[in-house]
Design a protein around this motif. Sequence first.
Motif, PDB file in Angstrom:
ATOM      1  N   HIS A 254       5.025 -27.032 -17.752  1.00  0.00           N
ATOM      2  CA  HIS A 254       4.534 -25.606 -17.145  1.00  0.00           C
ATOM      3  C   HIS A 254       5.328 -24.546 -17.737  1.00  0.00           C
ATOM      4  CE1 HIS A 254       2.681 -27.263 -13.613  1.00  0.00           C
ATOM      5  NE2 HIS A 254       3.719 -28.071 -13.242  1.00  0.00           N
ATOM      6  N   LEU A 255       4.399 -23.579 -17.621  1.00  0.00           N
ATOM      7  CA  LEU A 255       4.948 -22.334 -18.266  1.00  0.00           C
ATOM      8  C   LEU A 255       5.748 -21.773 -16.997  1.00  0.00           C
ATOM      9  CD1 LEU A 255       1.595 -20.736 -19.748  1.00  0.00           C
ATOM     10  CD2 LEU A 255       3.540 -21.694 -20.954  1.00  0.00           C
ATOM     11  N   VAL A 256       6.466 -20.678 -17.378  1.00  0.00           N
ATOM     12  CA  VAL A 256       7.619 -20.188 -16.465  1.00  0.00           C
ATOM     13  C   VAL A 256       7.617 -18.934 -16.059  1.00  0.00           C
ATOM     14  CG1 VAL A 256       9.999 -20.249 -15.874  1.00  0.00           C
ATOM     15  CG2 VAL A 256       9.327 -22.267 -17.186  1.00  0.00           C
ATOM     16  N   ALA A 257       7.023 -18.214 -15.316  1.00  0.00           N
ATOM     17  CA  ALA A 257       6.919 -16.972 -14.671  1.00  0.00           C
ATOM     18  C   ALA A 257       8.131 -16.370 -14.126  1.00  0.00           C
ATOM     19  CB  ALA A 257       5.732 -17.044 -13.934  1.00  0.00           C
ATOM     20  N   TYR A 258       8.548 -14.944 -14.377  1.00  0.00           N
ATOM     21  CA  TYR A 258       9.516 -14.467 -13.805  1.00  0.00           C
ATOM     22  C   TYR A 258       9.016 -12.949 -12.969  1.00  0.00           C
ATOM     23  CZ  TYR A 258      12.059 -17.046 -17.049  1.00  0.00           C
ATOM     24  OH  TYR A 258      12.716 -18.365 -17.673  1.00  0.00           O
ATOM     25  N   GLU A 259       9.693 -12.718 -11.984  1.00  0.00           N
ATOM     26  CA  GLU A 259       9.414 -11.533 -11.353  1.00  0.00           C
ATOM     27  C   GLU A 259       9.351 -10.274 -11.943  1.00  0.00           C
ATOM     28  OE1 GLU A 259      11.368 -11.011  -7.733  1.00  0.00           O
ATOM     29  OE2 GLU A 259      10.856 -12.938  -6.712  1.00  0.00           O
ATOM     30  N   LYS A 260      10.469 -10.125 -12.899  1.00  0.00           N
ATOM     31  CA  LYS A 260      10.568  -8.768 -13.399  1.00  0.00           C
ATOM     32  C   LYS A 260       9.834  -8.438 -14.845  1.00  0.00           C
ATOM     33  CE  LYS A 260      15.072  -7.613 -11.341  1.00  0.00           C
ATOM     34  NZ  LYS A 260      16.391  -7.117 -11.659  1.00  0.00           N
TER      35      LYS A 260
ATOM     36  N   ASN B  41       3.776 -20.016 -31.074  1.00  0.00           N
ATOM     37  CA  ASN B  41       3.084 -21.272 -30.177  1.00  0.00           C
ATOM     38  C   ASN B  41       1.942 -20.830 -29.083  1.00  0.00           C
ATOM     39  OD1 ASN B  41       4.298 -19.346 -28.149  1.00  0.00           O
ATOM     40  ND2 ASN B  41       6.242 -20.732 -28.150  1.00  0.00           N
ATOM     41  N   GLY B  42       1.588 -19.531 -29.220  1.00  0.00           N
ATOM     42  CA  GLY B  42       0.476 -18.949 -28.563  1.00  0.00           C
ATOM     43  C   GLY B  42       0.494 -18.770 -27.164  1.00  0.00           C
ATOM     44  N   ILE B  43       2.027 -18.617 -26.744  1.00  0.00           N
ATOM     45  CA  ILE B  43       2.077 -18.504 -25.432  1.00  0.00           C
ATOM     46  C   ILE B  43       2.361 -16.603 -25.365  1.00  0.00           C
ATOM     47  CG2 ILE B  43       4.054 -18.490 -23.618  1.00  0.00           C
ATOM     48  CD1 ILE B  43       4.827 -20.973 -24.729  1.00  0.00           C
ATOM     49  N   THR B  44       1.637 -16.374 -24.351  1.00  0.00           N
ATOM     50  CA  THR B  44       1.402 -14.853 -24.260  1.00  0.00           C
ATOM     51  C   THR B  44       1.949 -14.386 -22.737  1.00  0.00           C
ATOM     52  OG1 THR B  44      -0.746 -14.744 -23.409  1.00  0.00           O
ATOM     53  CG2 THR B  44      -0.506 -14.648 -26.045  1.00  0.00           C
ATOM     54  N   GLU B  45       2.060 -13.078 -22.660  1.00  0.00           N
ATOM     55  CA  GLU B  45       2.396 -12.749 -21.237  1.00  0.00           C
ATOM     56  C   GLU B  45       1.691 -12.719 -20.208  1.00  0.00           C
ATOM     57  OE1 GLU B  45       3.810  -8.351 -19.045  1.00  0.00           O
ATOM     58  OE2 GLU B  45       3.152  -8.574 -21.280  1.00  0.00           O
ATOM     59  N   GLU B  46       0.125 -12.679 -20.646  1.00  0.00           N
ATOM     60  CA  GLU B  46      -0.939 -12.914 -19.944  1.00  0.00           C
ATOM     61  C   GLU B  46      -1.035 -14.601 -19.379  1.00  0.00           C
ATOM     62  OE1 GLU B  46      -5.752 -11.976 -19.699  1.00  0.00           O
ATOM     63  OE2 GLU B  46      -4.768 -12.072 -22.022  1.00  0.00           O
ATOM     64  N   LYS B  47      -0.705 -15.285 -20.411  1.00  0.00           N
ATOM     65  CA  LYS B  47      -0.928 -16.684 -20.262  1.00  0.00           C
ATOM     66  C   LYS B  47       0.136 -17.024 -18.953  1.00  0.00           C
ATOM     67  CE  LYS B  47      -1.565 -20.897 -22.915  1.00  0.00           C
ATOM     68  NZ  LYS B  47      -3.085 -21.070 -22.534  1.00  0.00           N
ATOM     69  N   ILE B  48       1.477 -16.536 -19.239  1.00  0.00           N
ATOM     70  CA  ILE B  48       2.451 -17.014 -18.289  1.00  0.00           C
ATOM     71  C   ILE B  48       1.997 -16.355 -17.041  1.00  0.00           C
ATOM     72  CG2 ILE B  48       4.902 -16.464 -17.562  1.00  0.00           C
ATOM     73  CD1 ILE B  48       5.242 -16.510 -20.550  1.00  0.00           C
ATOM     74  N   ILE B  49       1.777 -15.001 -17.008  1.00  0.00           N
ATOM     75  CA  ILE B  49       1.132 -14.483 -15.624  1.00  0.00           C
ATOM     76  C   ILE B  49       0.019 -15.308 -14.924  1.00  0.00           C
ATOM     77  CG2 ILE B  49       0.123 -12.484 -14.504  1.00  0.00           C
ATOM     78  CD1 ILE B  49       1.652 -10.821 -16.532  1.00  0.00           C
ATOM     79  N   ASN B  50      -0.917 -15.737 -15.571  1.00  0.00           N
ATOM     80  CA  ASN B  50      -2.005 -16.401 -14.877  1.00  0.00           C
ATOM     81  C   ASN B  50      -1.708 -17.946 -14.690  1.00  0.00           C
ATOM     82  OD1 ASN B  50      -3.447 -14.137 -15.163  1.00  0.00           O
ATOM     83  ND2 ASN B  50      -4.555 -14.539 -17.129  1.00  0.00           N
ATOM     84  N   GLU B  51      -1.066 -18.507 -15.495  1.00  0.00           N
ATOM     85  CA  GLU B  51      -0.768 -19.944 -15.433  1.00  0.00           C
ATOM     86  C   GLU B  51       0.634 -20.424 -15.042  1.00  0.00           C
ATOM     87  OE1 GLU B  51      -2.040 -21.986 -18.983  1.00  0.00           O
ATOM     88  OE2 GLU B  51      -3.660 -20.494 -19.419  1.00  0.00           O
ATOM     89  N   GLY B  52       1.612 -19.504 -15.234  1.00  0.00           N
ATOM     90  CA  GLY B  52       3.031 -19.881 -15.040  1.00  0.00           C
ATOM     91  C   GLY B  52       3.325 -20.236 -13.607  1.00  0.00           C
ATOM     92  N   VAL B  53       4.534 -21.133 -13.693  1.00  0.00           N
ATOM     93  CA  VAL B  53       4.752 -21.586 -12.191  1.00  0.00           C
ATOM     94  C   VAL B  53       6.303 -20.537 -11.924  1.00  0.00           C
ATOM     95  CG1 VAL B  53       6.246 -23.283 -11.057  1.00  0.00           C
ATOM     96  CG2 VAL B  53       4.105 -23.930 -12.218  1.00  0.00           C
ATOM     97  N   PRO B  54       6.452 -19.913 -10.815  1.00  0.00           N
ATOM     98  CA  PRO B  54       7.605 -19.073 -10.529  1.00  0.00           C
ATOM     99  C   PRO B  54       9.124 -19.848 -10.882  1.00  0.00           C
ATOM    100  CG  PRO B  54       6.249 -19.247  -8.624  1.00  0.00           C
ATOM    101  CD  PRO B  54       5.557 -20.053  -9.331  1.00  0.00           C
ATOM    102  N   VAL B  55       9.843 -19.265 -11.620  1.00  0.00           N
ATOM    103  CA  VAL B  55      10.816 -19.579 -12.277  1.00  0.00           C
ATOM    104  C   VAL B  55      11.836 -20.706 -11.283  1.00  0.00           C
ATOM    105  CG1 VAL B  55      12.414 -17.622 -11.824  1.00  0.00           C
ATOM    106  CG2 VAL B  55      12.968 -19.061 -13.626  1.00  0.00           C
TER     107      VAL B  55
END
Length: 318
Positions: A69-75, A87-101
């Motif tokens: 899982h990608l990991v998403a943060y609030e701030k 590795n191709g991981i972007t801010e947009e990808k995390i926001i759209n696919e990430g699980v809250p930390v």
Amino acid sequence: MSIVVKNGVLQVPGAQDKLRHKGAERPEFLDDYTLIDIETTGLSPYRNRVTELGGIKVRNGEIVDQYSHLVAYEKSNKVPAFITKLNGITEEKIINEGVPVDEAIHDFRNFIGDDVIIGYNVNFDLNFVYDLAKKYKLPELSNDYVDVLRLARAYYPHERHNRLIDCMQRAGIAQVEQHRGLDDSIDTKKVYEDFRQNFTDDLLANAQSKVKNLDLTAGQLEAWQLGFRNPVNSKNIAFSGHIHMDENDAAKMINNMGGDYQDNVEATTNYLIMGDHDFFRRNNPDWNEAKDLNKNGAEIKRLSESFFLNMLDNWARS
């Protein structure tokens, strides 16, 4: 009492609570384990964030479960450009696919459970996961572990580089490393199994002998004992404020490791080690003196006692 490294673990009387309470390294071949690989925004667990948690659970040598899982943060979920290129991981990808930390680390810690952990240069991963688990008040990550990099160094003793990709290419596993948690976990397992098939008893004994056992306060240590990752070598080090480790032992340790303990801050000082609470004091006279010296050309870095000891523990485990 002495400051020692026992089975790769730094032991500092009076200041053990300043260290991450990670498990011990066990260079061996196991059938049951959890193998992990994480992606981050940088190298420091103090300044950088985990962007992806990946791992596989292995029983009788076979993968029986996986976590990715990608990991998403609030701030902030910003990712440095060089990491995205890697590795191709972007801010947009995390926001759209990430699980809250908080959810991600809870599930990942449960996924690991009490298993021995395996990974490539795994102490790096352990530091990040340990700190996240501690932040969210989860069970301490004190699992013992196997570092496949240790095995690689024993198997390829004359190679300058022993990165995961180097071992993959040498064994014909793959030509490209994905730099993604789950993919790299699977590739690390393949390298681990390749070593299992080709290691001799002597090679394994050699790998096990490289786990450090040293008394850092008994006397001058040889260069071969300290290795080239020694963070104290040629450093002038002074202390300030309330230090939990015994300062006399700390001075012996620094001198025995090829550094120079200083009673006071000087223009030649490299590190000023400060008590954890003193580190945040604005009116600390030693740090004020260091700042004045820096204005005149000195290069004094301020480190907290906890940071310094964990830096030493990382060296002890290398």
